[in-house]
Motif scaffolding. Structure first.
Motif, PDB file in Angstrom:
ATOM      1  N   ARG A 111      12.971  -1.030   2.909  1.00 16.93           N
ATOM      2  CA  ARG A 111      12.651  -2.117   3.836  1.00 16.93           C
ATOM      3  C   ARG A 111      11.161  -2.136   4.184  1.00 16.93           C
ATOM      4  O   ARG A 111      10.559  -3.206   4.286  1.00 16.93           O
ATOM      5  N   MET A 112      10.572  -0.960   4.352  1.00 17.94           N
ATOM      6  CA  MET A 112       9.138  -0.897   4.660  1.00 17.94           C
ATOM      7  C   MET A 112       8.321  -1.443   3.492  1.00 17.94           C
ATOM      8  O   MET A 112       7.400  -2.234   3.694  1.00 17.94           O
ATOM      9  N   GLU A 113       8.644  -1.030   2.274  1.00 13.21           N
ATOM     10  CA  GLU A 113       7.899  -1.501   1.112  1.00 13.21           C
ATOM     11  C   GLU A 113       8.058  -3.001   0.915  1.00 13.21           C
ATOM     12  O   GLU A 113       7.152  -3.658   0.399  1.00 13.21           O
ATOM     13  N   ALA A 114       9.187  -3.539   1.348  1.00 12.13           N
ATOM     14  CA  ALA A 114       9.412  -4.986   1.247  1.00 12.13           C
ATOM     15  C   ALA A 114       8.788  -5.743   2.416  1.00 12.13           C
ATOM     16  O   ALA A 114       8.790  -6.970   2.435  1.00 12.13           O
TER      17      ALA A 114
ATOM     18  N   LYS B  65       8.355   0.104  11.956  1.00 15.25           N
ATOM     19  CA  LYS B  65       8.308   0.866  13.197  1.00 15.25           C
ATOM     20  C   LYS B  65       7.155   1.865  13.094  1.00 15.25           C
ATOM     21  O   LYS B  65       6.955   2.494  12.052  1.00 15.25           O
ATOM     22  N   LEU B  66       6.417   1.996  14.160  1.00 12.06           N
ATOM     23  CA  LEU B  66       5.256   2.884  14.154  1.00 12.06           C
ATOM     24  C   LEU B  66       5.651   4.314  13.818  1.00 12.06           C
ATOM     25  O   LEU B  66       4.983   4.970  13.012  1.00 12.06           O
ATOM     26  N   SER B  67       6.720   4.808  14.380  1.00 13.70           N
ATOM     27  CA  SER B  67       7.124   6.192  14.100  1.00 13.70           C
ATOM     28  C   SER B  67       7.449   6.376  12.622  1.00 13.70           C
ATOM     29  O   SER B  67       7.084   7.390  12.016  1.00 13.70           O
ATOM     30  N   HIS B  68       8.094   5.392  12.005  1.00 15.07           N
ATOM     31  CA  HIS B  68       8.390   5.474  10.575  1.00 15.07           C
ATOM     32  C   HIS B  68       7.095   5.458   9.768  1.00 15.07           C
ATOM     33  O   HIS B  68       6.936   6.225   8.809  1.00 15.07           O
ATOM     34  N   LEU B  69       6.180   4.591  10.151  1.00 13.67           N
ATOM     35  CA  LEU B  69       4.910   4.491   9.441  1.00 13.67           C
ATOM     36  C   LEU B  69       4.131   5.805   9.525  1.00 13.67           C
ATOM     37  O   LEU B  69       3.534   6.243   8.534  1.00 13.67           O
TER      38      LEU B  69
ATOM     39  N   ARG C  58       0.832  -1.213   0.000  1.00 14.36           N
ATOM     40  CA  ARG C  58       0.000   0.000   0.000  1.00 14.36           C
ATOM     41  C   ARG C  58       0.863   1.258   0.000  1.00 14.36           C
ATOM     42  O   ARG C  58       0.512   2.258  -0.646  1.00 14.36           O
ATOM     43  N   ILE C  59       1.995   1.223   0.703  1.00 21.26           N
ATOM     44  CA  ILE C  59       2.919   2.367   0.676  1.00 21.26           C
ATOM     45  C   ILE C  59       3.424   2.575  -0.744  1.00 21.26           C
ATOM     46  O   ILE C  59       3.417   3.690  -1.266  1.00 21.26           O
ATOM     47  N   ARG C  60       3.872   1.493  -1.392  1.00 18.75           N
ATOM     48  CA  ARG C  60       4.413   1.587  -2.749  1.00 18.75           C
ATOM     49  C   ARG C  60       3.358   2.102  -3.734  1.00 18.75           C
ATOM     50  O   ARG C  60       3.639   2.998  -4.544  1.00 18.75           O
ATOM     51  N   VAL C  61       2.139   1.575  -3.655  1.00 24.47           N
ATOM     52  CA  VAL C  61       1.076   2.006  -4.564  1.00 24.47           C
ATOM     53  C   VAL C  61       0.789   3.494  -4.383  1.00 24.47           C
ATOM     54  O   VAL C  61       0.668   4.242  -5.364  1.00 24.47           O
ATOM     55  N   ARG C  62       0.676   3.933  -3.148  1.00 28.94           N
ATOM     56  CA  ARG C  62       0.398   5.354  -2.875  1.00 28.94           C
ATOM     57  C   ARG C  62       1.556   6.231  -3.356  1.00 28.94           C
ATOM     58  O   ARG C  62       1.345   7.287  -3.960  1.00 28.94           O
TER      59      ARG C  62
ATOM     60  N   LEU D 169       2.940  10.918   2.547  1.00 30.58           N
ATOM     61  CA  LEU D 169       2.073  10.477   1.459  1.00 30.58           C
ATOM     62  C   LEU D 169       0.705  11.149   1.492  1.00 30.58           C
ATOM     63  O   LEU D 169      -0.178  10.828   0.693  1.00 30.58           O
ATOM     64  N   ARG D 170       0.536  12.068   2.444  1.00 31.91           N
ATOM     65  CA  ARG D 170      -0.716  12.821   2.592  1.00 31.91           C
ATOM     66  C   ARG D 170      -1.912  11.900   2.755  1.00 31.91           C
ATOM     67  O   ARG D 170      -2.950  12.061   2.098  1.00 31.91           O
ATOM     68  N   THR D 171      -1.746  10.918   3.627  1.00 30.54           N
ATOM     69  CA  THR D 171      -2.819   9.984   3.914  1.00 30.54           C
ATOM     70  C   THR D 171      -2.806   9.668   5.399  1.00 30.54           C
ATOM     71  O   THR D 171      -1.838   9.972   6.100  1.00 30.54           O
ATOM     72  N   HIS D 172      -3.868   9.075   5.884  1.00 30.17           N
ATOM     73  CA  HIS D 172      -3.940   8.679   7.283  1.00 30.17           C
ATOM     74  C   HIS D 172      -3.298   7.316   7.441  1.00 30.17           C
ATOM     75  O   HIS D 172      -3.408   6.460   6.563  1.00 30.17           O
ATOM     76  N   VAL D 173      -2.636   7.117   8.540  1.00 22.10           N
ATOM     77  CA  VAL D 173      -1.930   5.851   8.768  1.00 22.10           C
ATOM     78  C   VAL D 173      -2.874   4.652   8.673  1.00 22.10           C
ATOM     79  O   VAL D 173      -2.471   3.580   8.203  1.00 22.10           O
ATOM     80  N   THR D 174      -4.127   4.830   9.054  1.00 23.90           N
ATOM     81  CA  THR D 174      -5.065   3.697   8.959  1.00 23.90           C
ATOM     82  C   THR D 174      -5.310   3.284   7.511  1.00 23.90           C
ATOM     83  O   THR D 174      -5.610   2.127   7.255  1.00 23.90           O
ATOM     84  N   ASP D 175      -5.174   4.231   6.552  1.00 27.60           N
ATOM     85  CA  ASP D 175      -5.317   3.866   5.143  1.00 27.60           C
ATOM     86  C   ASP D 175      -4.205   2.935   4.708  1.00 27.60           C
ATOM     87  O   ASP D 175      -4.403   2.091   3.838  1.00 27.60           O
ATOM     88  N   LEU D 176      -3.030   3.088   5.292  1.00 26.45           N
ATOM     89  CA  LEU D 176      -1.916   2.190   4.982  1.00 26.45           C
ATOM     90  C   LEU D 176      -2.062   0.847   5.703  1.00 26.45           C
ATOM     91  O   LEU D 176      -1.665  -0.169   5.168  1.00 26.45           O
ATOM     92  N   LEU D 177      -2.652   0.894   6.873  1.00 32.10           N
ATOM     93  CA  LEU D 177      -2.798  -0.351   7.651  1.00 32.10           C
ATOM     94  C   LEU D 177      -3.958  -1.214   7.154  1.00 32.10           C
ATOM     95  O   LEU D 177      -3.852  -2.435   7.155  1.00 32.10           O
ATOM     96  N   HIS D 178      -5.049  -0.570   6.738  1.00 28.98           N
ATOM     97  CA  HIS D 178      -6.241  -1.328   6.373  1.00 28.98           C
ATOM     98  C   HIS D 178      -6.551  -1.303   4.893  1.00 28.98           C
ATOM     99  O   HIS D 178      -7.420  -2.045   4.450  1.00 28.98           O
ATOM    100  N   GLY D 179      -5.891  -0.453   4.170  1.00 29.64           N
ATOM    101  CA  GLY D 179      -6.138  -0.394   2.722  1.00 29.64           C
ATOM    102  C   GLY D 179      -7.452   0.157   2.436  1.00 29.64           C
ATOM    103  O   GLY D 179      -8.154   0.139   1.558  1.00 29.64           O
TER     104      GLY D 179
END
Length: 76
Positions: free
Chosen positions: A47-50, A55-59, A19-23, A66-76
């Protein structure tokens, strides 16, 4: 030595990385530009994309960059 992670955790980390890579690609960003905007190293983004490092702070930094909410990355 840390215990091996269950498969469902590995799968979830890979999904977040995808989801990080797609965004990032949707925003026409390179790993380098995302890293710069997030205040991280490019190798951290790689490493995150792989799915290797989440780490939460990195996320949180990546989600902000990426101008998105962290939950969008966690839940898609």
């Amino acid at each position: 030595m840390p215990a091996e992670q269950p498969q469902w955790i590995l799968d979830a980390r890979r999904a977040v990385g995808d989801r990080i890579r797609v965004r990032r690609l949707h925003l026409n960003m390179t790993q380098e530009s995302l890293a710069h905007t997030a205040g991280l190293d490019r190798s951290t983004i790689q490493r995150m994309e792989a799915g290797h490092e989440m780490k939460l702070s990195h996320l949180l930094h990546v989600a902000h960059a990426l101008r998105t909410h962290v939950t969008d990355l966690l839940h898609g």
